[in-house]
Scaffold this active site. Sequence first.
Site, PDB file in Angstrom:
ATOM      1  N   LYS A 114      24.602   0.257  72.247  1.00 55.62           N
ATOM      2  CA  LYS A 114      25.802   0.824  71.612  1.00 55.62           C
ATOM      3  C   LYS A 114      25.527   2.296  71.334  1.00 55.62           C
ATOM      4  CE  LYS A 114      29.892  -0.469  70.094  1.00 55.62           C
ATOM      5  NZ  LYS A 114      30.807  -1.531  70.536  1.00 55.62           N
ATOM      6  N   ASP A 154      35.035   2.109  72.619  1.00 57.36           N
ATOM      7  CA  ASP A 154      35.094   1.357  71.351  1.00 57.36           C
ATOM      8  C   ASP A 154      36.066   2.169  70.488  1.00 57.36           C
ATOM      9  OD1 ASP A 154      33.629  -0.934  69.711  1.00 57.36           O
ATOM     10  OD2 ASP A 154      33.660   0.760  68.356  1.00 57.36           O
TER      11      ASP A 154
HETATM   12  P1  NDP Z   1      40.864   1.636  68.452  1.00 52.26           P
HETATM   13  O1  NDP Z   1      40.269   2.959  68.149  1.00 52.26           O
HETATM   14  O2  NDP Z   1      41.758   1.495  69.606  1.00 52.26           O
HETATM   15  O3  NDP Z   1      41.625   1.066  67.165  1.00 52.26           O
HETATM   16  C1  NDP Z   1      40.974   0.935  65.943  1.00 52.26           C
HETATM   17  C2  NDP Z   1      41.966   0.449  64.898  1.00 52.26           C
HETATM   18  O4  NDP Z   1      41.248   0.128  63.712  1.00 52.26           O
HETATM   19  C3  NDP Z   1      42.978   1.505  64.499  1.00 52.26           C
HETATM   20  O5  NDP Z   1      44.146   0.862  64.082  1.00 52.26           O
HETATM   21  C4  NDP Z   1      42.290   2.199  63.329  1.00 52.26           C
HETATM   22  O6  NDP Z   1      43.167   2.865  62.441  1.00 52.26           O
HETATM   23  C5  NDP Z   1      41.643   1.012  62.643  1.00 52.26           C
HETATM   24  N1  NDP Z   1      40.450   1.421  61.914  1.00 52.26           N
HETATM   25  C6  NDP Z   1      39.394   2.108  62.382  1.00 52.26           C
HETATM   26  N2  NDP Z   1      38.498   2.327  61.410  1.00 52.26           N
HETATM   27  C7  NDP Z   1      39.020   1.774  60.300  1.00 52.26           C
HETATM   28  C8  NDP Z   1      38.575   1.659  58.956  1.00 52.26           C
HETATM   29  N3  NDP Z   1      37.401   2.178  58.568  1.00 52.26           N
HETATM   30  N4  NDP Z   1      39.377   0.982  58.086  1.00 52.26           N
HETATM   31  C9  NDP Z   1      40.562   0.459  58.472  1.00 52.26           C
HETATM   32  N5  NDP Z   1      41.035   0.539  59.730  1.00 52.26           N
HETATM   33  C10 NDP Z   1      40.271   1.172  60.617  1.00 52.26           C
HETATM   34  O7  NDP Z   1      39.594   0.637  68.569  1.00 52.26           O
HETATM   35  P2  NDP Z   1      39.536  -0.811  69.250  1.00 52.26           P
HETATM   36  O8  NDP Z   1      40.814  -1.512  69.118  1.00 52.26           O
HETATM   37  O9  NDP Z   1      38.897  -0.650  70.570  1.00 52.26           O
HETATM   38  O10 NDP Z   1      38.435  -1.526  68.318  1.00 52.26           O
HETATM   39  C11 NDP Z   1      38.782  -2.316  67.181  1.00 52.26           C
HETATM   40  C12 NDP Z   1      37.624  -3.228  66.834  1.00 52.26           C
HETATM   41  O11 NDP Z   1      37.353  -4.095  67.957  1.00 52.26           O
HETATM   42  C13 NDP Z   1      36.291  -2.528  66.548  1.00 52.26           C
HETATM   43  O12 NDP Z   1      35.594  -3.273  65.552  1.00 52.26           O
HETATM   44  C14 NDP Z   1      35.535  -2.628  67.864  1.00 52.26           C
HETATM   45  O13 NDP Z   1      34.146  -2.554  67.701  1.00 52.26           O
HETATM   46  C15 NDP Z   1      35.978  -4.022  68.316  1.00 52.26           C
HETATM   47  N6  NDP Z   1      35.833  -4.299  69.726  1.00 52.26           N
HETATM   48  C16 NDP Z   1      36.450  -3.497  70.660  1.00 52.26           C
HETATM   49  C17 NDP Z   1      36.308  -3.790  71.999  1.00 52.26           C
HETATM   50  C18 NDP Z   1      37.042  -3.013  73.048  1.00 52.26           C
HETATM   51  O14 NDP Z   1      36.987  -3.443  74.219  1.00 52.26           O
HETATM   52  N7  NDP Z   1      37.727  -1.937  72.727  1.00 52.26           N
HETATM   53  C19 NDP Z   1      35.446  -4.889  72.472  1.00 52.26           C
HETATM   54  C20 NDP Z   1      34.929  -5.728  71.405  1.00 52.26           C
HETATM   55  C21 NDP Z   1      35.110  -5.406  70.093  1.00 52.26           C
HETATM   56  P3  NDP Z   1      43.472   4.440  62.613  1.00 52.26           P
HETATM   57  O15 NDP Z   1      44.342   4.561  63.840  1.00 52.26           O
HETATM   58  O16 NDP Z   1      44.146   4.813  61.344  1.00 52.26           O
HETATM   59  O17 NDP Z   1      42.144   5.121  62.799  1.00 52.26           O
END
Ligand code: NDP
Length: 454
Positions: A114, A154
């Site tokens: 990562k 991510d």
């Molecule tokens: P994105 O950046 O596309 O979206 C992240 C979302 O989470 C946004 O809505 C963001 O809000 C919110 N967010 C981020 N940080 C915080 C925080 N500290 N508190 C509250 N809300 C928060 O990321 P992904 O959708 O790709 O990832 C989401 C989760 O899924 C993560 O935990 C990631 O590790 C996990 N994941 C992702 C994969 C992938 O293929 N993308 C694979 C496996 C797991 P805002 O827009 O306001 O920042």
Amino acid sequence: MSTIPYEPEFQQAYDELYSTLKDSTLFEQNPHLEKLIPIVSIPERIVQFRVTWEDDNGDIQVNRGYRVQFNSALGPYKGGLRFHPTVNLSVLKFLGYEQIFKNALTGLNMGGGKGGADFDPKGRSDNEIRRFCQAFMTELQRHIGPDTDVPAGDINVGGREIGYLFGTYKKLRNQFEGVLTGKGLTWGGSLIRPEATGYGLVYYVDEMIKYATEGKETFAGKRVAISGSGNVAQYAALKVIELGGTVVSLSDSRGAFLAQGEEGFNAEEISKIAEIKLVRKQLASLESDFSPKFKYIPGARPWVHAGKVDVALPCATQNEVSGEEAQALVANGCKYIAEGSNMGSTMEAIEVFENERMKTAGGIWYGPGKAANCGGVAVSGLEMAQNSQRSSWTSEEVDGKLKDIMVTCFNTCVSTAKNYSSENNSGLPSLVKGANIAGFVKVAHAMKDLGEFW
Ligand code: NDP
């Protein structure tokens, strides 16, 4: 292994894994495997570097860049890059640690890693993001390669950022090769990669529902609370809607939308959210568009506000479900919780879910991120396979393979939990134990064969 108080997120991921292994018959049946714990918990290598870049005012900016190359027993290091102000070594070590065992659960040959940077893209222009990505890859390119380490996206690293990163790698190395996944379709990407984590999560939960109800129920008619509104949340929501469920909430780091009546989000509303997220806007900017169908609650997470739900899917970030929120979900009749996010639930929340699972037959059932969100990295593995063959598969082919991987992963979690259970096997098996044990055993066997522990 001694504890590391200054790495709380990593310590939490370590404790969660080790406590579930200890709370099974794994080490009774295979005492030598316990010796692997302190070994597998130290990364093979960590690269830390300086990223200097120029902002739109011509001023110099600096960030910390990292890549944690945790374990390569099963294949090249594989895992995403996160750009977020909260990124530090503890966060990346927890994510890399989880990734090792998650990748093992996909059945594909991928090690765990990562990386990322403490860069905050909010408030930055597209040009600043491009310059940051170019500066970041200028250093990272020395440490990665299609047979060494293959990063993906991510939080805050999507198709646009992967493009800038790939373009920089190609230029500096003079090689067009599968060094990143999540690429665009015209330059080596795979169909269904953007959808894969969210779709895979829903396929996994669909298996949970069918197993728990002996095939009598599916997603159809279920009320589903989702947190987040990024890549994972958007595609999870779309798949739930396609399968006949109702999505009653979505959120971001500043607040949450909650459905005020029976009706949930539709595909058009999700697409509006996708549009504003692409330009780094907050959900609050849609408040007037979405009112009165949805109420916007600033600063809130959905769990205590969602009312009666059947399914909860945390899809934002780590530790986004507390013990109290877990209690509220249980009290509101939630039966299934599965993590799109990594380590979405705190240890206290997991304890609530696991206790409820054991209390009542047909009680609440918890699917950990390690298993439930492995669809993203699985399709990344399929993208690597297509890159190696210099061919591309159709959406149907990739989606079919994704579904098979999620079903196999679910069945592995169930059968492993039963094989190593110290509980009587009358109720629902512990998916968190099943996932941890199955992932750990696969990595352990490979490390033993490779002479990395004995
Ligand atoms: P994105 O950046 O596309 O979206 C992240 C979302 O989470 C946004 O809505 C963001 O809000 C919110 N967010 C981020 N940080 C915080 C925080 N500290 N508190 C509250 N809300 C928060 O990321 P992904 O959708 O790709 O990832 C989401 C989760 O899924 C993560 O935990 C990631 O590790 C996990 N994941 C992702 C994969 C992938 O293929 N993308 C694979 C496996 C797991 P805002 O827009 O306001 O920042």
